[in-house]
Scaffold this active site. Structure first.
Site, PDB file in Angstrom:
ATOM      1  N   HIS A   1      45.907 -41.160 -51.316  1.00  0.00           N
ATOM      2  CA  HIS A   1      45.494 -40.382 -50.344  1.00  0.00           C
ATOM      3  C   HIS A   1      44.039 -40.151 -50.619  1.00  0.00           C
ATOM      4  CE1 HIS A   1      49.336 -38.181 -49.972  1.00  0.00           C
ATOM      5  NE2 HIS A   1      49.304 -39.172 -50.015  1.00  0.00           N
TER       6      HIS A   1
ATOM      7  N   GLU B   1      48.446 -30.111 -51.135  1.00  0.00           N
ATOM      8  CA  GLU B   1      48.078 -32.069 -51.029  1.00  0.00           C
ATOM      9  C   GLU B   1      47.757 -32.225 -50.214  1.00  0.00           C
ATOM     10  OE1 GLU B   1      51.700 -33.918 -52.077  1.00  0.00           O
ATOM     11  OE2 GLU B   1      50.480 -35.701 -52.043  1.00  0.00           O
TER      12      GLU B   1
ATOM     13  N   ASP C   1      49.547 -45.815 -46.601  1.00  0.00           N
ATOM     14  CA  ASP C   1      50.053 -45.185 -47.378  1.00  0.00           C
ATOM     15  C   ASP C   1      50.437 -46.201 -49.019  1.00  0.00           C
ATOM     16  OD1 ASP C   1      50.473 -43.123 -49.370  1.00  0.00           O
ATOM     17  OD2 ASP C   1      50.624 -42.059 -48.655  1.00  0.00           O
TER      18      ASP C   1
ATOM     19  N   ASP D   1      51.362 -46.000 -52.508  1.00  0.00           N
ATOM     20  CA  ASP D   1      52.697 -44.955 -53.444  1.00  0.00           C
ATOM     21  C   ASP D   1      52.524 -46.496 -54.130  1.00  0.00           C
ATOM     22  OD1 ASP D   1      51.767 -42.900 -51.615  1.00  0.00           O
ATOM     23  OD2 ASP D   1      54.374 -43.108 -51.035  1.00  0.00           O
TER      24      ASP D   1
ATOM     25  N   HIS E   1      62.608 -31.908 -52.686  1.00  0.00           N
ATOM     26  CA  HIS E   1      62.220 -31.619 -51.004  1.00  0.00           C
ATOM     27  C   HIS E   1      63.560 -30.885 -50.993  1.00  0.00           C
ATOM     28  CE1 HIS E   1      59.205 -34.878 -50.283  1.00  0.00           C
ATOM     29  NE2 HIS E   1      58.922 -33.562 -49.985  1.00  0.00           N
TER      30      HIS E   1
ATOM     31  N   ASP F   1      66.227 -32.894 -49.637  1.00  0.00           N
ATOM     32  CA  ASP F   1      66.273 -34.058 -50.652  1.00  0.00           C
ATOM     33  C   ASP F   1      67.472 -33.530 -51.471  1.00  0.00           C
ATOM     34  OD1 ASP F   1      64.095 -35.536 -50.488  1.00  0.00           O
ATOM     35  OD2 ASP F   1      63.193 -34.816 -52.014  1.00  0.00           O
TER      36      ASP F   1
ATOM     37  N   LYS G   1      45.262 -34.888 -47.208  1.00  0.00           N
ATOM     38  CA  LYS G   1      46.092 -36.479 -47.077  1.00  0.00           C
ATOM     39  C   LYS G   1      45.215 -37.192 -46.511  1.00  0.00           C
ATOM     40  CE  LYS G   1      49.188 -40.047 -46.401  1.00  0.00           C
ATOM     41  NZ  LYS G   1      50.794 -40.719 -46.846  1.00  0.00           N
TER      42      LYS G   1
ATOM     43  N   ASP H   1      49.695 -35.816 -58.776  1.00  0.00           N
ATOM     44  CA  ASP H   1      50.454 -37.196 -58.068  1.00  0.00           C
ATOM     45  C   ASP H   1      50.364 -38.431 -58.234  1.00  0.00           C
ATOM     46  OD1 ASP H   1      52.411 -35.618 -56.941  1.00  0.00           O
ATOM     47  OD2 ASP H   1      52.229 -36.318 -54.868  1.00  0.00           O
TER      48      ASP H   1
ATOM     49  N   ASP I   1      54.599 -39.914 -57.900  1.00  0.00           N
ATOM     50  CA  ASP I   1      55.009 -39.632 -56.905  1.00  0.00           C
ATOM     51  C   ASP I   1      54.130 -41.403 -55.997  1.00  0.00           C
ATOM     52  OD1 ASP I   1      55.490 -39.027 -53.635  1.00  0.00           O
ATOM     53  OD2 ASP I   1      54.020 -38.097 -53.275  1.00  0.00           O
TER      54      ASP I   1
ATOM     55  N   MET J   1      58.631 -29.144 -60.474  1.00  0.00           N
ATOM     56  CA  MET J   1      58.048 -28.266 -58.924  1.00  0.00           C
ATOM     57  C   MET J   1      59.284 -28.899 -57.511  1.00  0.00           C
ATOM     58  SD  MET J   1      56.796 -30.862 -56.262  1.00  0.00           S
ATOM     59  CE  MET J   1      56.110 -31.961 -55.867  1.00  0.00           C
TER      60      MET J   1
ATOM     61  N   GLU K   1      46.722 -36.510 -54.691  1.00  0.00           N
ATOM     62  CA  GLU K   1      47.411 -38.049 -54.920  1.00  0.00           C
ATOM     63  C   GLU K   1      46.069 -39.347 -55.300  1.00  0.00           C
ATOM     64  OE1 GLU K   1      51.164 -38.679 -53.559  1.00  0.00           O
ATOM     65  OE2 GLU K   1      50.104 -40.736 -52.679  1.00  0.00           O
TER      66      GLU K   1
HETATM   67  C1  GLT Z   1      55.596 -37.405 -49.001  1.00  0.00           C
HETATM   68  C2  GLT Z   1      54.386 -38.085 -49.176  1.00  0.00           C
HETATM   69  C3  GLT Z   1      53.960 -37.551 -50.571  1.00  0.00           C
HETATM   70  C4  GLT Z   1      53.849 -35.862 -50.711  1.00  0.00           C
HETATM   71  C5  GLT Z   1      55.386 -35.766 -50.627  1.00  0.00           C
HETATM   72  C6  GLT Z   1      56.164 -34.260 -50.903  1.00  0.00           C
HETATM   73  S1  GLT Z   1      56.766 -36.462 -49.609  1.00  0.00           S
HETATM   74  O1  GLT Z   1      56.633 -38.774 -48.942  1.00  0.00           O
HETATM   75  O2  GLT Z   1      54.022 -39.203 -49.231  1.00  0.00           O
HETATM   76  O3  GLT Z   1      52.896 -37.450 -50.671  1.00  0.00           O
HETATM   77  O4  GLT Z   1      53.459 -35.724 -52.598  1.00  0.00           O
HETATM   78  O5  GLT Z   1      55.662 -33.403 -49.926  1.00  0.00           O
HETATM   79 MN    MN Z   2      52.245 -37.181 -52.785  1.00  0.00          MN
HETATM   80 MN    MN Z   3      51.073 -41.111 -50.824  1.00  0.00          MN
END
Ligand code: GLT
Ligand code: MN
Ligand code: MN
Length: 386
Positions: free
Chosen positions: A221, A182, A256, A258, A55, A58, A184, A246, A288, A89, A218
């Site tokens: 998500h 993306e 979420d 991750d 980002h 970042d 979610k 992702d 991710d 990316m 993702e």
């Molecule tokens: C954030 C989110 C992710 C996204 C990123 C892109 S940042 O951490 O949870 O799923 O992919 O902005």
């Molecule tokens: Mn993501």
């Molecule tokens: Mn996520």
């Protein structure tokens, strides 16, 4: 059995916010220090990764003078060229600063919306400078808690307006960058616009530069939404829209998480890897995910290695599965090749008449067994190495 050591040819990539996640959560502060972007890139090269994503915030301190931002960017660029890690990316942080609390492209405040587009344009310039071929749009704050607080059609109009404007900017600047939305379903907002792969695919068809816009689905998500990530990715591929992916993991019905790729939904993950490998998908395999909050030091790199290792194990298992004569027979028993045969072919008066005249025996059709238990057990046997 392979040794599952990744190489850059495997095209594994990590976001700057993933391995380096400081462990902050809604109930507790950071549990580990941030990693300097230069050390981060070196660490990626050491573990055999290929790419990095970022980002704007970042890499370059938000609101800092241009000279400082340039110096921060140049240090990062040097780390990339020293290590050979590619920038795979880029994306805009449109969720962290409190000004985005009501949304970015869909904030009710027009000035916030204008700033969000400006912030994206500035980072598209950086993305082009770093050679990033894909620009992700995750609408973290694009949503509502109170449904009455935004007219959904207006919000979607503003979302589309932003993406149309930014796509035209990319074309106008001559950048070779494609967009990847993306989806979610929720978090951090109570409800998010473009909540699933399906919503986003339909939305893309309304865009001025629809051909330039695809998806970045993702695992976590779609799983949060109670959907099969495998089926979502499959349709995205079928529509030619898998521009990025992702990979992580998630327990169904939770916030979420991750989690490390392959650490939870092993069967769906195996099927996803098989699908990606057999589809000719050539983009990054982008993780991710984030290390458990109780890790530090070597532990965070264990996490990163684990994501790649599990992918490579699944890749080997997928080859083994497809080469297994028992699987070939089981696929045939299940009628898998039959689904690839067109049902009626193109319409003509003759094919219509032929179909209308055809006699079927419903009892015979109903009596067929599809041997799915046998096939699915072979999936399980393969994954478990039996
Ligand atoms: C954030 C989110 C992710 C996204 C990123 C892109 S940042 O951490 O949870 O799923 O992919 O902005
Ligand atoms: Mn993501
Ligand atoms: Mn996520």
């Amino acid at each position: 059995m392979g040794d599952y050591t990744p190489t850059p040819a495997d095209k594994f990539a990590f976001g700057m916010w993933t391995i380096g996640h400081p462990g902050r959560d809604p109930f507790g502060d950071a549990t580990r220090p941030p990693i300097d972007p230069v050390d981060y890139v070196r660490g990626l090269a050491d573990i055999g990764a290929w790419g990095v994503s970022f980002h704007d915030d970042d890499l370059m301190t938000f609101g800092a003078p241009e000279s400082q931002r340039r110096a921060e960017l140049d240090r990062f660029k040097k780390a990339l060229s020293d290590t050979g890690i590619v920038c795979s990316m880029a994306t805009t942080n449109l969720f962290w600063h409190p000004m985005f609390k009501d949304g970015a492209f869909t904030s009710n405040d027009r000035n916030v919306r204008r700033l969000a587009i400006q912030k994206s344009m500035r980072n598209l310039d950086v993305a082009a400078e770093l050679g990033a071929p894909t620009y992700v749009f995750w609408g973290g704050r694009e949503g509502v808690e109170s449904a009455a607080s935004k007219t959904p059609a207006d919000a979607l109009d503003r979302y589309r307006e932003a993406l149309d404007f930014l796509a035209s900017y990319v074309v106008d600047q001559g950048y070779s960058i494609r967009f990847a939305i993306e989806p979610k379903p929720n978090e951090p907002r109570g409800d998010t616009f473009l909540p699933t792969v399906g919503h986003a695919l339909a939305f893309i068809e309304t865009l001025d530069h629809a051909d330039m816009v695809g998806l970045n689905p993702e695992v976590a998500h779609e799983t949060m939404a109670g959907l099969s990530f495998y089926q979502g990715v499959a349709q995205t591929l079928w529509q030619g829209k898998l521009f990025h992916i992702d990979l992580n993991d998630q327990k169904i019905g939770r916030y979420d998480q991750d989690l490390r790729f392959g650490s939870e939904g092993i069967k769906d993950d195996f099927m996803v890897v098989r699908l990606l490998e057999n589809s000719g998908y050539d983009g990054p395999k982008h993780f991710d995910a984030r290390p458990y909050r109780n890790e530090n030091g070597d532990g965070i790199w264990d996490f990163a290695r684990g994501c790649m290792r599990t992918y490579l194990i699944f890749r080997e298992k997928a080859k083994e599965f497809d080469a297994n004569p028992k699987v070939k027979q089981a696929l045939a028993d299940a009628g898998v090749p039959e689904l690839a045969i067109p049902t009626v072919g193109p319409y003509s008066r003759a094919t219509a008449d032929e179909l209308l005249a055809e006699k079927f025996d419903p009892e015979t059709l109903a009596s067929r067994g599809y041997r799915n238990e046998q096939l699915d057990q072979l999936v399980i046997d393969t994954i478990l190495g039996a």
